[in-house]
Design a protein around this motif. Structure first.
Motif, PDB file in Angstrom:
ATOM      1  N   MET A  64      37.419 127.197  83.035  1.00 42.17           N
ATOM      2  CA  MET A  64      38.622 126.507  83.476  1.00 42.17           C
ATOM      3  C   MET A  64      38.749 125.202  82.694  1.00 42.17           C
ATOM      4  SD  MET A  64      41.246 126.400  85.575  1.00 42.17           S
ATOM      5  CE  MET A  64      40.883 127.502  86.921  1.00 42.17           C
ATOM      6  N   LEU A  65      39.796 125.115  81.905  1.00 36.98           N
ATOM      7  CA  LEU A  65      40.087 123.895  81.151  1.00 36.98           C
ATOM      8  C   LEU A  65      41.137 123.125  81.931  1.00 36.98           C
ATOM      9  CD1 LEU A  65      39.663 122.238  78.560  1.00 36.98           C
ATOM     10  CD2 LEU A  65      41.548 123.520  77.559  1.00 36.98           C
ATOM     11  N   THR A  66      40.750 121.983  82.462  1.00 35.19           N
ATOM     12  CA  THR A  66      41.654 121.170  83.273  1.00 35.19           C
ATOM     13  C   THR A  66      42.188 120.032  82.420  1.00 35.19           C
ATOM     14  OG1 THR A  66      40.301 121.687  85.196  1.00 35.19           O
ATOM     15  CG2 THR A  66      41.868 119.896  85.419  1.00 35.19           C
ATOM     16  N   VAL A  67      43.502 119.868  82.457  1.00 30.95           N
ATOM     17  CA  VAL A  67      44.171 118.811  81.694  1.00 30.95           C
ATOM     18  C   VAL A  67      44.776 117.842  82.700  1.00 30.95           C
ATOM     19  CG1 VAL A  67      45.912 118.314  79.957  1.00 30.95           C
ATOM     20  CG2 VAL A  67      44.770 120.524  79.956  1.00 30.95           C
ATOM     21  N   ALA A 112      54.051 117.660  79.514  1.00 28.55           N
ATOM     22  CA  ALA A 112      54.927 118.208  78.479  1.00 28.55           C
ATOM     23  C   ALA A 112      54.403 119.554  77.987  1.00 28.55           C
ATOM     24  CB  ALA A 112      55.024 117.229  77.309  1.00 28.55           C
ATOM     25  N   TYR A 113      55.295 120.365  77.498  1.00 30.07           N
ATOM     26  CA  TYR A 113      54.979 121.725  77.054  1.00 30.07           C
ATOM     27  C   TYR A 113      54.136 121.738  75.780  1.00 30.07           C
ATOM     28  CZ  TYR A 113      56.017 126.537  75.644  1.00 30.07           C
ATOM     29  OH  TYR A 113      55.935 127.841  75.262  1.00 30.07           O
ATOM     30  N   GLY A 114      54.369 120.811  74.881  1.00 34.58           N
ATOM     31  CA  GLY A 114      53.712 120.791  73.578  1.00 34.58           C
ATOM     32  C   GLY A 114      52.192 120.702  73.617  1.00 34.58           C
ATOM     33  N   PRO A 115      51.604 119.778  74.382  1.00 29.53           N
ATOM     34  CA  PRO A 115      50.140 119.693  74.425  1.00 29.53           C
ATOM     35  C   PRO A 115      49.481 120.957  74.985  1.00 29.53           C
ATOM     36  CG  PRO A 115      51.093 117.674  75.275  1.00 29.53           C
ATOM     37  CD  PRO A 115      52.217 118.631  75.064  1.00 29.53           C
ATOM     38  N   VAL A 116      50.131 121.598  75.934  1.00 30.18           N
ATOM     39  CA  VAL A 116      49.564 122.830  76.497  1.00 30.18           C
ATOM     40  C   VAL A 116      49.585 123.944  75.451  1.00 30.18           C
ATOM     41  CG1 VAL A 116      49.801 124.549  78.323  1.00 30.18           C
ATOM     42  CG2 VAL A 116      50.216 122.151  78.830  1.00 30.18           C
ATOM     43  N   VAL A 117      50.647 124.010  74.674  1.00 31.57           N
ATOM     44  CA  VAL A 117      50.720 125.007  73.604  1.00 31.57           C
ATOM     45  C   VAL A 117      49.649 124.736  72.551  1.00 31.57           C
ATOM     46  CG1 VAL A 117      52.171 125.897  71.738  1.00 31.57           C
ATOM     47  CG2 VAL A 117      53.148 125.511  73.979  1.00 31.57           C
ATOM     48  N   LEU A 118      49.391 123.477  72.254  1.00 31.84           N
ATOM     49  CA  LEU A 118      48.327 123.119  71.320  1.00 31.84           C
ATOM     50  C   LEU A 118      46.972 123.599  71.839  1.00 31.84           C
ATOM     51  CD1 LEU A 118      47.356 121.519  68.791  1.00 31.84           C
ATOM     52  CD2 LEU A 118      47.061 119.583  70.331  1.00 31.84           C
ATOM     53  N   LEU A 119      46.719 123.417  73.138  1.00 32.86           N
ATOM     54  CA  LEU A 119      45.453 123.882  73.716  1.00 32.86           C
ATOM     55  C   LEU A 119      45.351 125.405  73.675  1.00 32.86           C
ATOM     56  CD1 LEU A 119      45.173 121.479  76.769  1.00 32.86           C
ATOM     57  CD2 LEU A 119      43.873 121.406  74.632  1.00 32.86           C
ATOM     58  N   VAL A 131      44.419 134.086  77.812  1.00 45.01           N
ATOM     59  CA  VAL A 131      44.638 132.715  78.260  1.00 45.01           C
ATOM     60  C   VAL A 131      45.509 132.773  79.507  1.00 45.01           C
ATOM     61  CG1 VAL A 131      45.629 130.469  77.702  1.00 45.01           C
ATOM     62  CG2 VAL A 131      44.477 131.777  75.932  1.00 45.01           C
ATOM     63  N   GLY A 132      45.003 132.190  80.583  1.00 41.96           N
ATOM     64  CA  GLY A 132      45.774 132.126  81.827  1.00 41.96           C
ATOM     65  C   GLY A 132      46.200 130.710  82.098  1.00 41.96           C
ATOM     66  N   LEU A 133      47.406 130.545  82.617  1.00 39.95           N
ATOM     67  CA  LEU A 133      47.921 129.217  82.943  1.00 39.95           C
ATOM     68  C   LEU A 133      47.927 129.055  84.455  1.00 39.95           C
ATOM     69  CD1 LEU A 133      50.901 128.985  80.454  1.00 39.95           C
ATOM     70  CD2 LEU A 133      48.611 128.074  80.185  1.00 39.95           C
ATOM     71  N   VAL A 134      47.357 127.952  84.935  1.00 45.70           N
ATOM     72  CA  VAL A 134      47.260 127.676  86.360  1.00 45.70           C
ATOM     73  C   VAL A 134      47.983 126.372  86.637  1.00 45.70           C
ATOM     74  CG1 VAL A 134      45.680 127.257  88.277  1.00 45.70           C
ATOM     75  CG2 VAL A 134      45.009 128.815  86.444  1.00 45.70           C
ATOM     76  N   LYS A 135      48.847 126.391  87.641  1.00 46.19           N
ATOM     77  CA  LYS A 135      49.578 125.183  88.015  1.00 46.19           C
ATOM     78  C   LYS A 135      48.671 124.300  88.863  1.00 46.19           C
ATOM     79  CE  LYS A 135      53.541 123.735  90.701  1.00 46.19           C
ATOM     80  NZ  LYS A 135      54.628 124.222  91.563  1.00 46.19           N
ATOM     81  N   ASP A 136      48.548 123.059  88.473  1.00 44.69           N
ATOM     82  CA  ASP A 136      47.710 122.114  89.219  1.00 44.69           C
ATOM     83  C   ASP A 136      48.476 121.654  90.446  1.00 44.69           C
ATOM     84  OD1 ASP A 136      45.747 120.387  89.978  1.00 44.69           O
ATOM     85  OD2 ASP A 136      46.067 118.933  88.382  1.00 44.69           O
ATOM     86  N   GLU A 137      47.942 121.924  91.615  1.00 41.85           N
ATOM     87  CA  GLU A 137      48.612 121.564  92.860  1.00 41.85           C
ATOM     88  C   GLU A 137      48.419 120.098  93.217  1.00 41.85           C
ATOM     89  OE1 GLU A 137      50.590 123.591  94.602  1.00 41.85           O
ATOM     90  OE2 GLU A 137      50.210 125.283  93.268  1.00 41.85           O
TER      91      GLU A 137
END
Length: 138
Positions: A64-67, A112-119, A131-137
């Motif tokens: 899990m990579l948390t940003v 922003a969308y850009g940093p997540v796409v970079l990751l 790659v799975g995307l998880v919304k941080d609650e």
């Protein structure tokens, strides 16, 4: 004097298809289908899944990579820099089989969308297959 026979030009009416009966049949079919449609939807109940009261702890193999909002990264709750991410993920992916090469990225919804796409690009470059995307609650 010769008698000249003149031929009368007869103009026949152009054939026209009468579409009135066709339109009547189409309108009747349309009404029938409009009346039948709500009955079909009632036969298919839809139930939304309920949220689990207690979430099971993630398995140790789950990455899990948390940003955070200010772009601080944590890989399984351990702080990591962006420059360290690619080599570390590449080492981890070499030790796994193809079907277990997965990474979940948890980011706040306002990021922003850009940093997540970079990751995501960095993860794919390191050998991550899924790659799975998880919304941080939080």
């Amino acid at each position: 004097m010769s008698i000249v026979k003149t031929r009368a030009l007869s103009v026949s009416p152009r054939p026209v298809i009468n579409v009135t009966p066709l339109i009547d049949v189409l309108l009747v079919l349309l009404i029938i289908f409009m009346v039948i449609q709500p009955h079909k939807e009632a036969k298919l109940p839809v139930k939304a899944p309920e949220r689990a009261a207690i979430e099971p702890p993630p398995s140790p193999e789950t990455l899990m990579l948390t940003v955070s909002g200010d772009m601080r990264l944590e890989l399984n709750s351990k702080p990591i820099g962006v420059d360290e991410l690619l080599p570390l993920l590449a080492d981890l992916m070499e030790q796994r089989t193809l079907d277990t090469r997965a990474l979940f990225i948890k980011a706040p919804p306002m990021l922003a969308y850009g940093p997540v796409v970079l990751l995501i690009d960095l993860a794919k470059g390191a050998g991550v297959v899924t790659v799975g995307l998880v919304k941080d609650e939080g």
